[in-house]
Write a protein that holds these residues in place. Structure first.
Motif, PDB file in Angstrom:
ATOM      1  N   LEU A  87       0.800  -1.218   0.000  1.00  0.00           N
ATOM      2  CA  LEU A  87       0.000   0.000   0.000  1.00  0.00           C
ATOM      3  C   LEU A  87       0.835   1.270   0.000  1.00  0.00           C
ATOM      4  CD1 LEU A  87      -2.723  -1.192   2.533  1.00  0.00           C
ATOM      5  CD2 LEU A  87      -2.963  -0.950   0.044  1.00  0.00           C
ATOM      6  N   ILE A  88       2.147   1.116   0.127  1.00  0.00           N
ATOM      7  CA  ILE A  88       3.054   2.265   0.112  1.00  0.00           C
ATOM      8  C   ILE A  88       4.366   1.787  -0.515  1.00  0.00           C
ATOM      9  CG2 ILE A  88       3.889   1.855   2.458  1.00  0.00           C
ATOM     10  CD1 ILE A  88       4.035   4.903   2.841  1.00  0.00           C
ATOM     11  N   PRO A  89       4.979   2.614  -1.350  1.00  0.00           N
ATOM     12  CA  PRO A  89       6.232   2.185  -1.992  1.00  0.00           C
ATOM     13  C   PRO A  89       7.361   1.998  -0.980  1.00  0.00           C
ATOM     14  CG  PRO A  89       5.318   4.137  -3.087  1.00  0.00           C
ATOM     15  CD  PRO A  89       4.522   3.919  -1.831  1.00  0.00           C
ATOM     16  N   VAL A  90       8.121   0.940  -1.157  1.00  0.00           N
ATOM     17  CA  VAL A  90       9.209   0.631  -0.238  1.00  0.00           C
ATOM     18  C   VAL A  90      10.258   1.741  -0.215  1.00  0.00           C
ATOM     19  CG1 VAL A  90      10.592  -0.751  -1.857  1.00  0.00           C
ATOM     20  CG2 VAL A  90      10.698  -1.226   0.586  1.00  0.00           C
ATOM     21  N   TRP A  91      10.531   2.379  -1.357  1.00  0.00           N
ATOM     22  CA  TRP A  91      11.562   3.408  -1.392  1.00  0.00           C
ATOM     23  C   TRP A  91      11.180   4.609  -0.521  1.00  0.00           C
ATOM     24  CZ3 TRP A  91      10.569   8.299  -3.250  1.00  0.00           C
ATOM     25  CH2 TRP A  91       9.436   8.452  -4.070  1.00  0.00           C
ATOM     26  N   VAL A  92       9.892   4.912  -0.429  1.00  0.00           N
ATOM     27  CA  VAL A  92       9.435   6.011   0.427  1.00  0.00           C
ATOM     28  C   VAL A  92       9.722   5.671   1.888  1.00  0.00           C
ATOM     29  CG1 VAL A  92       7.393   7.245   1.273  1.00  0.00           C
ATOM     30  CG2 VAL A  92       7.656   6.811  -1.182  1.00  0.00           C
ATOM     31  N   VAL A  93       9.386   4.453   2.268  1.00  0.00           N
ATOM     32  CA  VAL A  93       9.595   4.017   3.647  1.00  0.00           C
ATOM     33  C   VAL A  93      11.083   3.969   3.980  1.00  0.00           C
ATOM     34  CG1 VAL A  93       9.197   2.141   5.292  1.00  0.00           C
ATOM     35  CG2 VAL A  93       7.392   2.806   3.682  1.00  0.00           C
ATOM     36  N   LEU A  94      11.909   3.544   3.030  1.00  0.00           N
ATOM     37  CA  LEU A  94      13.355   3.513   3.263  1.00  0.00           C
ATOM     38  C   LEU A  94      13.907   4.914   3.522  1.00  0.00           C
ATOM     39  CD1 LEU A  94      14.520   0.840   0.668  1.00  0.00           C
ATOM     40  CD2 LEU A  94      14.486   0.636   3.167  1.00  0.00           C
ATOM     41  N   ILE A  95      13.448   5.893   2.771  1.00  0.00           N
ATOM     42  CA  ILE A  95      13.898   7.276   2.990  1.00  0.00           C
ATOM     43  C   ILE A  95      13.460   7.765   4.372  1.00  0.00           C
ATOM     44  CG2 ILE A  95      13.571   9.686   2.260  1.00  0.00           C
ATOM     45  CD1 ILE A  95      13.482   8.587  -0.658  1.00  0.00           C
ATOM     46  N   ILE A  96      12.213   7.484   4.718  1.00  0.00           N
ATOM     47  CA  ILE A  96      11.690   7.939   6.009  1.00  0.00           C
ATOM     48  C   ILE A  96      12.440   7.264   7.157  1.00  0.00           C
ATOM     49  CG2 ILE A  96       9.650   7.876   7.511  1.00  0.00           C
ATOM     50  CD1 ILE A  96       7.974   8.406   4.926  1.00  0.00           C
ATOM     51  N   ILE A  97      12.660   5.964   7.045  1.00  0.00           N
ATOM     52  CA  ILE A  97      13.374   5.250   8.113  1.00  0.00           C
ATOM     53  C   ILE A  97      14.834   5.692   8.184  1.00  0.00           C
ATOM     54  CG2 ILE A  97      14.199   2.968   8.856  1.00  0.00           C
ATOM     55  CD1 ILE A  97      11.466   1.856   8.005  1.00  0.00           C
ATOM     56  N   ALA A  98      15.447   5.956   7.040  1.00  0.00           N
ATOM     57  CA  ALA A  98      16.830   6.454   7.041  1.00  0.00           C
ATOM     58  C   ALA A  98      16.912   7.776   7.805  1.00  0.00           C
ATOM     59  CB  ALA A  98      17.336   6.624   5.617  1.00  0.00           C
ATOM     60  N   ARG A  99      15.948   8.642   7.594  1.00  0.00           N
ATOM     61  CA  ARG A  99      15.910   9.922   8.314  1.00  0.00           C
ATOM     62  C   ARG A  99      15.833   9.672   9.820  1.00  0.00           C
ATOM     63  NH1 ARG A  99      12.997  12.632  12.305  1.00  0.00           N
ATOM     64  NH2 ARG A  99      12.830  14.841  11.886  1.00  0.00           N
ATOM     65  N   GLU A 100      15.020   8.701  10.214  1.00  0.00           N
ATOM     66  CA  GLU A 100      14.855   8.409  11.632  1.00  0.00           C
ATOM     67  C   GLU A 100      16.153   7.885  12.241  1.00  0.00           C
ATOM     68  OE1 GLU A 100      12.419   9.819  12.703  1.00  0.00           O
ATOM     69  OE2 GLU A 100      11.008   9.793  11.052  1.00  0.00           O
ATOM     70  N   PHE A 101      16.895   7.047  11.500  1.00  0.00           N
ATOM     71  CA  PHE A 101      18.180   6.564  11.994  1.00  0.00           C
ATOM     72  C   PHE A 101      19.185   7.705  12.116  1.00  0.00           C
ATOM     73  CE2 PHE A 101      16.805   2.221  10.972  1.00  0.00           C
ATOM     74  CZ  PHE A 101      17.340   1.531  12.047  1.00  0.00           C
ATOM     75  N   ILE A 102      19.190   8.591  11.151  1.00  0.00           N
ATOM     76  CA  ILE A 102      20.118   9.731  11.197  1.00  0.00           C
ATOM     77  C   ILE A 102      19.821  10.601  12.420  1.00  0.00           C
ATOM     78  CG2 ILE A 102      20.781  11.891  10.041  1.00  0.00           C
ATOM     79  CD1 ILE A 102      20.294  10.317   7.353  1.00  0.00           C
ATOM     80  N   ILE A 103      18.554  10.909  12.641  1.00  0.00           N
ATOM     81  CA  ILE A 103      18.174  11.740  13.785  1.00  0.00           C
ATOM     82  C   ILE A 103      18.492  11.023  15.098  1.00  0.00           C
ATOM     83  CG2 ILE A 103      16.244  12.862  14.987  1.00  0.00           C
ATOM     84  CD1 ILE A 103      17.213  14.177  12.279  1.00  0.00           C
ATOM     85  N   SER A 104      18.223   9.722  15.150  1.00  0.00           N
ATOM     86  CA  SER A 104      18.539   8.956  16.361  1.00  0.00           C
ATOM     87  C   SER A 104      20.043   8.973  16.625  1.00  0.00           C
ATOM     88  CB  SER A 104      18.035   7.517  16.233  1.00  0.00           C
ATOM     89  OG  SER A 104      16.629   7.504  16.183  1.00  0.00           O
ATOM     90  N   GLY A 105      20.834   8.872  15.576  1.00  0.00           N
ATOM     91  CA  GLY A 105      22.282   8.964  15.721  1.00  0.00           C
ATOM     92  C   GLY A 105      22.707  10.308  16.281  1.00  0.00           C
TER      93      GLY A 105
END
Length: 182
Positions: A87-105
């Motif tokens: 229901l949502i493109p995987v590449w969109v989720v990968l970008i969003i999750i990457a942002r979350e890892f960067i912020i968590s770092g």
């Protein structure tokens, strides 16, 4: 432990129940609605904990750290399920999750230096749109209304843009955290 922190913990506890009802094949289409109700309740705890913490001066370092983490866990869990449901493109989720890892770092580095970084306006705005996106997409799973499909798609890309904007804003505002290491 104060009420806002308990609400944050409740949000984390609700995540496995949300995931179970969303992807479980045992509920003949009704699991989506149970999952949606759980997601909405969890999302409302996000709004409530912040308002209560600020109104009654109950802001804590635990809350500043765990509240955004609970949001990330909730929203990322939902998006991963939506990828699984196609229901949502995987590449969109990968970008969003990457942002979350960067912020968590960034937060970990700041924490090592004794600095607690609270969520920014852009981060809160991003989270709100991500939650709205998830709600609309899940609500429309059984209905398949054309206009809700369009709204869901629009919300996906608005959330994506806000994710990138909030990342840039966060890095720009906190770049000194990387320079001022012990």
């Amino acid at each position: 432990m104060n009420l806002p922190n308990k609400l944050t913990i409740l949000r984390v506890i609700l995540i496995p129940f949300f995931v179970f009802f969303l992807i479980s094949p045992f509920f003949d289409g009704y699991g989506n609605y149970i999952a949606l109700a759980i997601f909405i309740i969890a999302s409302l705890t996000d709004m409530a904990d912040g308002k209560i913490a600020r109104k009654y001066n109950l802001v804590t370092n635990f809350g500043k750290f765990m509240d955004p983490l609970a949001d990330k866990l909730l929203v990322c869990s939902a998006m991963i399920c939506l990828v699984d449901l196609k229901l949502i493109p995987v590449w969109v989720v990968l970008i969003i999750i990457a942002r979350e890892f960067i912020i968590s770092g960034f937060r970990l580095v700041a924490s090592d230096n004794g600095i607690v970084i609270a969520a920014s306006y852009w981060g809160k705005f991003k989270t709100t749109f991500q939650m709205l996106m998830v709600i609309v997409i899940i609500f429309n799973i059984n209905l398949q209304l054309g206009w809700l499909n369009i709204l869901g798609t629009i919300l996906i890309y608005v959330a994506l843009v806000l994710t990138v904007v909030s990342l840039i804003d966060y890095i720009a505002k906190n770049k000194d955290v990387l320079k001022d290491q012990k």
